[in-house]
Design a protein around this motif. Sequence first.
Motif: not given
Length: 190
Positions: A125-127, A120-121, A74-81, A60-65
């Motif tokens: 991702a949402a957080k 949890l993933i 990478s502000p132009k990247a699409v970030v996905a889990l 908890k919190g680590r994946l969001a981090s």
Amino acid sequence: MGQAPAGGQRDDRADGELGDRVGAQGRQRHEPHPAAEAGRTVSQPRHEHAQVDAAFDKLKGRLASVAIDAGRKSPKAVVALVGYPKLLPADGASCNRSEVPFASGDYAFLHGTLVRLNDLIKEEAAKGGAHYIDTYKPSVGYDMCAPKDKRMIQPLIADGGIAPAAAHPNTPGILRLGAAVTQALAKLDR
């Protein structure tokens, strides 16, 4: 719970510990848990539930981090889990016990743990401002207990030993799951 030997005392230490049972007993070939062979349920010991809960708490919190850091770097990247595919059914009725040798209760425990992990993933991702890509839905009906010509996930046991890539996607699975991820990414706004 463990089976009671002739003296009536149960040994709960080995329940749910597939690797320990196989390795510690020095078996050349895997043999299913005796309760699984008899079609009975083996309950997960309470300490295993606590260990799983502790592992989830650590995540908890680590994946969001990680998602936040990736977006920042990478502000132009699409970030996905990406979530996990369906590995096995909840009840094990469709499973060949020589390939997926769990007791009935183990299927529900493991399936529930996977569903919980995907939840949890998705939350993380949402957080973290990332997208969540679901690979569970595209894999329903293709888990390790599906017929050999239909499955996308390798079973645990093959030819009497641990299967290569056990509990991982096989070639059709890699292609199908890869396509699902590619399609999901293509739909995301950049």
